[in-house]
Design a protein around this motif. Structure first.
Motif, mmCIF file in Angstrom:
data_model
loop_
_atom_site.group_PDB
_atom_site.id
_atom_site.type_symbol
_atom_site.label_atom_id
_atom_site.label_comp_id
_atom_site.label_asym_id
_atom_site.label_seq_id
_atom_site.Cartn_x
_atom_site.Cartn_y
_atom_site.Cartn_z
ATOM 1 N N THR A 617 0.854 -1.189 0.000
ATOM 2 C CA THR A 617 0.000 0.000 0.000
ATOM 3 C C THR A 617 0.889 1.238 0.000
ATOM 4 O O THR A 617 2.075 1.173 0.354
ATOM 5 C CB THR A 617 -0.947 0.017 1.216
ATOM 6 O OG1 THR A 617 -1.864 1.114 1.090
ATOM 7 C CG2 THR A 617 -0.177 0.169 2.515
ATOM 8 N N SER A 618 0.305 2.359 -0.395
ATOM 9 C CA SER A 618 1.076 3.605 -0.502
ATOM 10 C C SER A 618 0.146 4.786 -0.281
ATOM 11 O O SER A 618 -1.082 4.664 -0.312
ATOM 12 C CB SER A 618 1.760 3.711 -1.868
ATOM 13 O OG SER A 618 0.779 3.780 -2.899
ATOM 14 N N ALA A 619 0.752 5.950 -0.060
ATOM 15 C CA ALA A 619 0.000 7.192 0.123
ATOM 16 C C ALA A 619 0.915 8.357 -0.216
ATOM 17 O O ALA A 619 2.144 8.226 -0.224
ATOM 18 C CB ALA A 619 -0.533 7.308 1.550
ATOM 19 N N VAL A 620 0.318 9.513 -0.474
ATOM 20 C CA VAL A 620 1.061 10.724 -0.819
ATOM 21 C C VAL A 620 0.708 11.815 0.182
ATOM 22 O O VAL A 620 -0.470 12.092 0.434
ATOM 23 C CB VAL A 620 0.744 11.200 -2.246
ATOM 24 C CG1 VAL A 620 1.445 12.515 -2.540
ATOM 25 C CG2 VAL A 620 1.166 10.146 -3.256
ATOM 26 N N SER A 621 1.747 12.430 0.756
ATOM 27 C CA SER A 621 1.584 13.515 1.706
ATOM 28 C C SER A 621 2.210 14.774 1.122
ATOM 29 O O SER A 621 3.312 14.725 0.561
ATOM 30 C CB SER A 621 2.251 13.163 3.047
ATOM 31 O OG SER A 621 2.252 14.270 3.918
ATOM 32 N N TYR A 622 1.515 15.907 1.271
ATOM 33 C CA TYR A 622 1.975 17.171 0.707
ATOM 34 C C TYR A 622 2.549 18.069 1.798
ATOM 35 O O TYR A 622 2.070 18.083 2.926
ATOM 36 C CB TYR A 622 0.839 17.911 0.006
ATOM 37 C CG TYR A 622 0.326 17.207 -1.230
ATOM 38 C CD1 TYR A 622 0.905 17.418 -2.465
ATOM 39 C CD2 TYR A 622 -0.747 16.327 -1.144
ATOM 40 C CE1 TYR A 622 0.439 16.767 -3.595
ATOM 41 C CE2 TYR A 622 -1.226 15.672 -2.264
ATOM 42 C CZ TYR A 622 -0.621 15.896 -3.484
ATOM 43 O OH TYR A 622 -1.082 15.252 -4.594
ATOM 44 N N GLN A 623 3.596 18.833 1.431
ATOM 45 C CA GLN A 623 4.173 19.862 2.293
ATOM 46 C C GLN A 623 4.088 21.195 1.541
ATOM 47 O O GLN A 623 4.894 21.458 0.648
ATOM 48 C CB GLN A 623 5.628 19.544 2.653
ATOM 49 C CG GLN A 623 5.792 18.335 3.560
ATOM 50 C CD GLN A 623 5.701 17.020 2.820
ATOM 51 O OE1 GLN A 623 6.322 16.840 1.777
ATOM 52 N NE2 GLN A 623 4.923 16.102 3.338
ATOM 53 N N GLU A 624 3.106 21.989 1.915
ATOM 54 C CA GLU A 624 2.835 23.222 1.186
ATOM 55 C C GLU A 624 3.998 24.207 1.276
ATOM 56 O O GLU A 624 4.334 24.878 0.312
ATOM 57 C CB GLU A 624 1.558 23.871 1.729
ATOM 58 C CG GLU A 624 0.291 23.071 1.438
ATOM 59 C CD GLU A 624 -0.050 23.029 -0.038
ATOM 60 O OE1 GLU A 624 0.408 23.920 -0.778
ATOM 61 O OE2 GLU A 624 -0.758 22.101 -0.453
ATOM 62 N N ASN A 625 4.627 24.320 2.451
ATOM 63 C CA ASN A 625 5.702 25.309 2.622
ATOM 64 C C ASN A 625 6.901 24.997 1.742
ATOM 65 O O ASN A 625 7.555 25.888 1.192
ATOM 66 C CB ASN A 625 6.129 25.370 4.088
ATOM 67 C CG ASN A 625 5.034 25.921 4.986
ATOM 68 O OD1 ASN A 625 4.152 26.640 4.514
ATOM 69 N ND2 ASN A 625 5.066 25.586 6.253
#
Length: 695
Positions: A617-625
């Motif tokens: 399984t996998s997932a994507v996490s965003y870092q806006e800064n």
């Protein structure tokens, strides 16, 4: 002699009736200072000029002694010529320019000495005697000029120094925000034991307040090294920091965690609320500390929770889950749960469904008239209004007027096609699609998928008002209209085994679909236009023997980047399809690779990493800064058959992986001897400037 005469006239006690009276005491000085006499005669300001200090009687004196004055001048000229000849003999190597300079220096020194004596005789304050006042005024003017220059310099330097200090303060003294790109190193953590290829529960949510989504994971650990049974396993839910991978908290459960969902908001609870769902328990916990807020026991939970509007008027959204009914003759039940206290609202509402197969939904859908319907089914898609479910469960209508609505166009379908209704305990459901077996149903919204199971109101509101993507018949893909759930278009393909990823492959503003299918040891990846369903991109790879959905991420170009797992790409001109016999599966590849595809360069793939692990399984996490994204994977490490595999959780910065990625070209068409296009420098420059943003 003229100088001697001048001094005689000015000596104290020597003044007579005539200022020009001759004094023999000064006669001896005339011959020694002939040159000085000449200088005095040539400069009237020494006091001997005509009509200056001698008055009217002086002309007679000059006339009576003109012969001696002329003779003195001749002697002075002869002395000067003799001195000049001596200098020429002494300094044969000096140039004419040097001699002229030395003569000039001697001239000015004689002039200054005569001027000093004249000033002293006249009682003047300086070299110019009576002109001392002018000297003082010129010195004062010079001081004022120097002061003005210093002020101008200060006005220029002070802003420059202040600006420099400000830049240094911002660059070095002010600390970076927590979770900055420099602090976000890639991390890998071994956590629990692998349970085959079954994916564990995985969710992303910021639980520690650092503006970076953390990782929440269901973990299973064996108590010994032998084959484990149900009695010697420890189940838990673990929260990991997205920055360092450290354990933030751990909650031990009595059974395996099937689903983790976060984002439920309480007005009295500033911390995020997460749901832990097992087979027979639904538990709400504080996402920051892991402490239990409430729990409810249910039997045979089959789905994750669906976020509903507030049914009771307590300002907290309520929940719905699918369970197996107590009566085995029935197929499925829908249970309403209070989001505030966890109490069951009424009793479960059972259904006897016509279809058989994979559980679809339940999902919430809002029609154009503002009516709410629940989409669910077993191998098919059926719909029932939320008003009917609440009424059958509690015996009363919802409190708020919008929840009492029904869509007339949807209800009209019941009258025109009575064969499409299931009647059981007077609960009526509308069958939307029942002729072919349904594999996937998901809203056509950006960011859905990749463990998109959050309970925040905004993302769920967008999902309920969208069109729907339907995968059915194992090889057909359609988009259903939001208004009446009729098909807009249908695309036929080989069997699809993973949920499509939704992103923008072109700039028409409509989401496109990336999906994969495998047959005969070959995996084929395709991108379908969301407008009309025609093919936009395709490529073939050696099958990685994985059933894992791709990920689509929004980028700074306005288009999406697609990340997926595969093995070596198959180029049509070098590897024919006939190399793999029909019905014979290709050997499992040793190395699985993670590729990135961007629509700007459709013939280019960027290989981000490779591994021998099996990613489940996998997932994507965003870092806006940082304008970055992290790709989080859960995989099992290969081990001998006699030992349980280890579960590996890994976080990888996509921008960091891109800088180290390798370019893979698909279907080269350049002629021999011509440069390859696009060039390596051009491709690297594009990908290195690529940034990511939340969809």
């Amino acid at each position: 002699m003229a100088a001697a005469l001048s001094r005689a006239l000015k000596l104290p006690g020597k003044k007579g009736s005539e200022l020009g009276e001759y004094d023999p005491l000064t006669q001896a000085d005339s011959e020694d200072e002939s040159e000085e006499d000449d200088l005095v005669l040539n400069y009237p300001r020494n006091g001997l000029g005509r009509d200056s200090c001698l008055g009217t009687g002086s002309s007679k004196l000059r006339g009576g002694r003109s012969g001696r004055l002329v003779g003195a001048e001749d002697e002075a000229q002869e002395d000067e010529e003799e001195e000049e000849d001596e200098w020429r003999e002494r300094l044969p190597s000096k140039s004419r320019q040097d001699r002229d300079d030395m003569k000039g220096m001697q001239y000015w020194s004689h002039r200054d000495s005569g001027r000093d004596r004249t000033g002293e005789d006249r009682g003047g304050p300086g070299p110019l005697g009576g002109a001392g006042l002018g000297v003082r005024s010129s010195e004062a003017e010079e001081k004022r000029m120097r002061m003005k220059s210093a002020i101008r310099t200060a006005f220029f330097l002070v802003p420059v120094v202040c600006a420099t200090l400000l830049v240094l303060l911002c660059a070095f003294l002010i600390p970076c925000q927590k979770g900055g790109l420099g602090n976000r190193t890639q991390w890998e953590r071994e956590l629990g034991d692998a349970g085959g290829v079954t994916p564990p529960a995985l969710a992303l949510w910021d639980v520690d307040g650092d503006s970076v989504e953390d990782v929440l994971l269901g973990v299973t650990e064996c108590t010994n090294d032998t084959h484990s049974t149900q009695g010697n396993k420890i189940y838990s839910a673990v929260a990991l920091s997205a920055v360092s991978g450290q354990v933030l908290w751990r909650k031990v459960m009595r059974e395996s965690v099937m689903y983790i969902q976060c984002g439920l908001q309480y007005s009295s609870q500033p911390s995020p609320v997460c749901l832990l769902i097992g087979k027979s328990i639904l538990m709400a916990i504080n996402g920051t500390t892991g402490k239990i807020l409430w729990s409810v026991l249910l039997k045979n939970i089959e789905s994750q929770a669906v976020l509903l509007p507030d049914l009771q008027g307590d300002t907290v959204p309520d929940l719905l889950v699918a369970t197996l009914p107590a009566d085995e003759a029935l197929d499925l039940s829908l249970t309403l749960i209070s989001g505030l206290t966890g109490a069951k609202l009424g009793h479960p509402v059972p259904f006897n469904l016509t279809g058989q197969g994979k559980l679809i939904g339940p999902l919430l859908h809002e029609t154009q008239q503002g009516a709410y319907y629940i989409l669910f089914g077993l191998g098919n898609v059926e719909a029932i209004s939320l008003r009917d479910i609440y009424f059958r469960a509690t015996g009363k209508l919802p409190i708020t007027q919008p929840l009492r609505r029904k869509d007339s166009s949807w209800e009209e379908l019941k009258k025109t096609n009575s064969s499409s209704f299931i009647h059981n305990y007077r609960h009526v459901a509308l069958v939307i699609l029942g002729s072919e077996r349904v594999e996937f149903l998901l809203p056509l919204v950006a960011g859905f998928g990749n463990n998109h199971n959050s309970l925040d109101t905004v993302s769920n509101l967008n999902a309920t008002k969208s069109e729907w993507v339907l995968v059915y018949g194992s090889s057909k893909l359609s988009v259903l209209r939001q208004t009446d759930m009729h098909k807009k278009w249908t695309y036929k393909s080989p069997p699809i085994h993973s949920q499509p990823a939704l992103g923008h492959f072109n700039d028409d503003g409509i989401l496109d679909l990336f999906f994969q299918h495998s047959a005969n040891g070959i995996m084929k990846a395709e991108v379908i236009d969301g407008v009309d369903g025609h093919l936009l991109w395709t490529a073939e790879f050696v099958c990685p023997r994985l059933v894992l959905e791709a990920s689509a991420m929004s980028t700074s170009t306005g288009l999406s980047a697609f990340v997926f797992w595969a093995s070596e790409p198959i180029k049509a001109e070098t590897v024919p399809k006939a190399t793999v016999a029909p019905g014979v599966a290709a050997a499992e590849p040793l190395i699985r690779k993670l590729f990135l595809l961007h629509p700007v360069y459709p013939t280019i793939l960027l290989e981000l990493t490779s591994t021998t692990h099996t990613t489940v399984t996998s997932a994507v996490s965003y870092q806006e800064n940082q304008k970055d994204a992290s790709y989080i994977t859960v995989s099992s490490r290969p081990t001998p058959d006699s030992e349980p595999g280890a579960r590996i959780v890994k976080s990888m910065s996509l921008r960091a992986a891109i800088t180290k990625g390798q370019i893979v070209r698909l279907g080269e068409s350049n002629k021999a001897g011509e440069p390859v296009k696009p060039g390596v420098f051009e491709v690297n420059k594009f990908f290195r400037h690529l940034t990511f943003k939340n969809q």
